[in-house]
Design a protein around this motif. Structure first.
Motif, PDB file in Angstrom:
ATOM      1  N   TYR A  81      -5.313   3.198  -0.024  1.00 33.72           N
ATOM      2  CA  TYR A  81      -5.071   2.466  -1.268  1.00 33.72           C
ATOM      3  C   TYR A  81      -5.568   1.034  -1.135  1.00 33.72           C
ATOM      4  O   TYR A  81      -5.502   0.431  -0.052  1.00 33.72           O
ATOM      5  CB  TYR A  81      -3.574   2.479  -1.617  1.00 33.72           C
ATOM      6  N   ARG A  83       1.014   4.048  -3.056  1.00 32.63           N
ATOM      7  CA  ARG A  83       0.905   5.510  -2.955  1.00 32.63           C
ATOM      8  C   ARG A  83       2.112   6.184  -3.596  1.00 32.63           C
ATOM      9  O   ARG A  83       1.964   7.136  -4.371  1.00 32.63           O
ATOM     10  CB  ARG A  83       0.780   5.939  -1.496  1.00 32.63           C
ATOM     11  N   TYR A  84       3.297   5.691  -3.277  1.00 31.48           N
ATOM     12  CA  TYR A  84       4.518   6.323  -3.777  1.00 31.48           C
ATOM     13  C   TYR A  84       4.557   6.295  -5.309  1.00 31.48           C
ATOM     14  O   TYR A  84       4.845   7.308  -5.952  1.00 31.48           O
ATOM     15  CB  TYR A  84       5.739   5.602  -3.208  1.00 31.48           C
ATOM     16  N   LYS A 132      -5.882   3.935  -5.877  1.00 30.06           N
ATOM     17  CA  LYS A 132      -6.295   4.857  -4.832  1.00 30.06           C
ATOM     18  C   LYS A 132      -7.773   4.640  -4.531  1.00 30.06           C
ATOM     19  O   LYS A 132      -8.566   4.412  -5.440  1.00 30.06           O
ATOM     20  CB  LYS A 132      -6.050   6.303  -5.267  1.00 30.06           C
ATOM     21  N   ASN A 168      -4.436   2.439   4.901  1.00 28.62           N
ATOM     22  CA  ASN A 168      -3.611   3.637   4.775  1.00 28.62           C
ATOM     23  C   ASN A 168      -2.246   3.352   4.166  1.00 28.62           C
ATOM     24  O   ASN A 168      -1.713   2.241   4.238  1.00 28.62           O
ATOM     25  CB  ASN A 168      -3.396   4.275   6.150  1.00 28.62           C
ATOM     26  N   PRO A 217      -4.718   8.919   3.535  1.00 24.45           N
ATOM     27  CA  PRO A 217      -4.473   8.416   2.176  1.00 24.45           C
ATOM     28  C   PRO A 217      -4.677   6.907   2.141  1.00 24.45           C
ATOM     29  O   PRO A 217      -4.031   6.163   2.889  1.00 24.45           O
ATOM     30  CB  PRO A 217      -3.013   8.795   1.910  1.00 24.45           C
ATOM     31  N   CYS A 234       1.975   5.737  -7.483  1.00 28.84           N
ATOM     32  CA  CYS A 234       0.867   6.485  -8.081  1.00 28.84           C
ATOM     33  C   CYS A 234       1.145   7.992  -8.048  1.00 28.84           C
ATOM     34  O   CYS A 234       0.911   8.703  -9.036  1.00 28.84           O
ATOM     35  CB  CYS A 234      -0.445   6.168  -7.363  1.00 28.84           C
ATOM     36  N   GLU A 235       1.647   8.487  -6.933  1.00 27.51           N
ATOM     37  CA  GLU A 235       1.948   9.915  -6.845  1.00 27.51           C
ATOM     38  C   GLU A 235       3.137  10.283  -7.720  1.00 27.51           C
ATOM     39  O   GLU A 235       3.167  11.362  -8.330  1.00 27.51           O
ATOM     40  CB  GLU A 235       2.193  10.306  -5.382  1.00 27.51           C
ATOM     41  N   ARG A 265       0.828  -1.203   0.000  1.00 24.85           N
ATOM     42  CA  ARG A 265       0.000   0.000   0.000  1.00 24.85           C
ATOM     43  C   ARG A 265       0.864   1.255   0.000  1.00 24.85           C
ATOM     44  O   ARG A 265       0.558   2.246  -0.677  1.00 24.85           O
ATOM     45  CB  ARG A 265      -0.948   0.012   1.209  1.00 24.85           C
ATOM     46  N   CYS A 266       1.944   1.225   0.767  1.00 23.19           N
ATOM     47  CA  CYS A 266       2.850   2.380   0.790  1.00 23.19           C
ATOM     48  C   CYS A 266       3.517   2.578  -0.564  1.00 23.19           C
ATOM     49  O   CYS A 266       3.636   3.715  -1.053  1.00 23.19           O
ATOM     50  CB  CYS A 266       3.905   2.192   1.878  1.00 23.19           C
ATOM     51  N   ASN A 319      -3.925   7.127 -10.639  1.00 23.16           N
ATOM     52  CA  ASN A 319      -4.775   6.592  -9.575  1.00 23.16           C
ATOM     53  C   ASN A 319      -4.739   5.070  -9.517  1.00 23.16           C
ATOM     54  O   ASN A 319      -5.211   4.474  -8.552  1.00 23.16           O
ATOM     55  CB  ASN A 319      -6.218   7.060  -9.755  1.00 23.16           C
TER      56      ASN A 319
END
Length: 327
Positions: free
Chosen positions: A121, A86-87, A110, A278, A119, A89-90, A82-83, A95
């Motif tokens: 995911y 996020r990393y 996301k 998260n 945040p 996707c950003e 999940r972390c 998304n």
């Protein structure tokens, strides 16, 4: 050697992300293992459950490799994924993405916030196998679903599955959860033993109410953690197999580090689990480390994500209150 690290966590299960896509570090596996042992040591000013190395992939948006605090490599890590979701996707302004892991490429995306300002995911946990050879678990049978393992306990029924990390899961009551059974049992199966030559993750699951469970996990290579993503996914699946919860229904999974949400899917006997939760950033830092001695390092240029910590503290307090009300 200068390394940029991003401290993050999923349900309190904390990691460092090291980006090998942008920063051409060219680590060997031996160096990755040594970095994990060194930087994850909680007796230093850093400390974590593991390191998530993010690399280029020929078949996906990025590749994730997971090294535990003891230097061993894990085939998967749901909270870490999940972390990384996020990393990545950003990083690419997306998304949705596909992340290559040791065994399979997995979809991530996301999601709406699990809790205000968190945040969130959704990541795919698969493949799922009940074949004991895939853990491995050395017993004279092919599968073990809600059965006693006499060498471990006469009172607890276990289900063994690989997701693809190896897990054994048992449903317990509050008395069993509060005892020292999980500690002694977990230390046994993760030391020299005739059952699990490679060790195994051990989860105790306490039903709280319909659609709500508490999971505590002793993680192979780490010990007791705030949460283990693949363990919470495996535990959710097991509660469906024994009739406590239903497939295709959200299961709220509480843990010592907070909570996540799981959804178990089945298609012709093939399972996969959505793990939703998260991906929280803690801080960024630059680590100056001696190439000749990776245990020697200094940390500077730290940027702390204060707002994210405050928001997650509220989620954690909410989860703790729910657990206390239902245990």
């Amino acid at each position: 050697m200068q390394i940029e690290v991003l401290k993050c966590h999923g349900s309190g299960n904390d990691f460092f992300i090291i980006d090998e896509m942008t920063d051409k570090y060219s680590f060997t596996d031996e160096v990755r293992a040594q970095l994990a042992i060194s930087l994850c040591n909680r007796n230093t000013e850093l400390g974590a459950d593991g390191i998530l190395f993010v690399l280029n992939s020929e078949s996906a948006d990025a590749r994730m490799r997971v090294f535990n605090a003891d230097g061993s490599e894990a085939s998967m890590c749901g909270n870490g994924l999940r972390c990384v979701a996020r990393y990545v996707c950003e990083k690419f302004g997306k998304n949705q993405a596909v992340i290559e892991t040791m065994k399979v490429n997995l979809s991530v995306e996301k999601e709406d916030d699990l809790f205000p300002n968190i945040p969130t995911y959704k990541v795919e946990i698969s493949p799922v196998s009940f074949q004991l050879r895939d853990l491995p678990l050395q017993l004279p049978q092919e599968t073990l679903i809600n059965e006693i393992i006499p060498a471990l306990s006469k009172d607890l029924n276990f289900t063994a599955l690989a997701v693809p990390n190896p897990h054994i899961v048992t449903i317990v009551d509050s008395k069993q959860l509060d005892s020292d059974i999980q500690t002694s049992l977990s230390e046994y199966v993760n030391g020299p033993n005739p059952l699990f030559p490679d060790g195994v993750n051990v989860s105790f699951v306490q039903p709280l109410s319909k659609g709500h469970i508490f999971v505590r996990t002793y993680e192979r290579g780490v010990g007791f953690t705030n949460a283990c993503g693949t363990a919470m996914s495996a535990s959710s699946l097991v509660t469906c197999l024994v009739g406590l919860n239903g497939k295709e229904e959200f299961i709220e999974v509480y843990n010592p580090g907070g909570k996540v949400r799981c959804n178990v899917h089945e298609n012709d006997g093939i399972y996969k689990i959505d793990l939703i939760g998260n991906g929280t950033y803690v801080y960024k830092a630059v680590v100056q480390i001696e190439e000749s001695n990776l245990t020697q390092f200094t940390v500077d240029q730290t940027h702390v994500f204060t707002d994210e910590a405050e928001h997650y503290a509220k989620l954690k307090a909410h989860a703790k209150d729910f657990i206390l009300q239902h245990q």
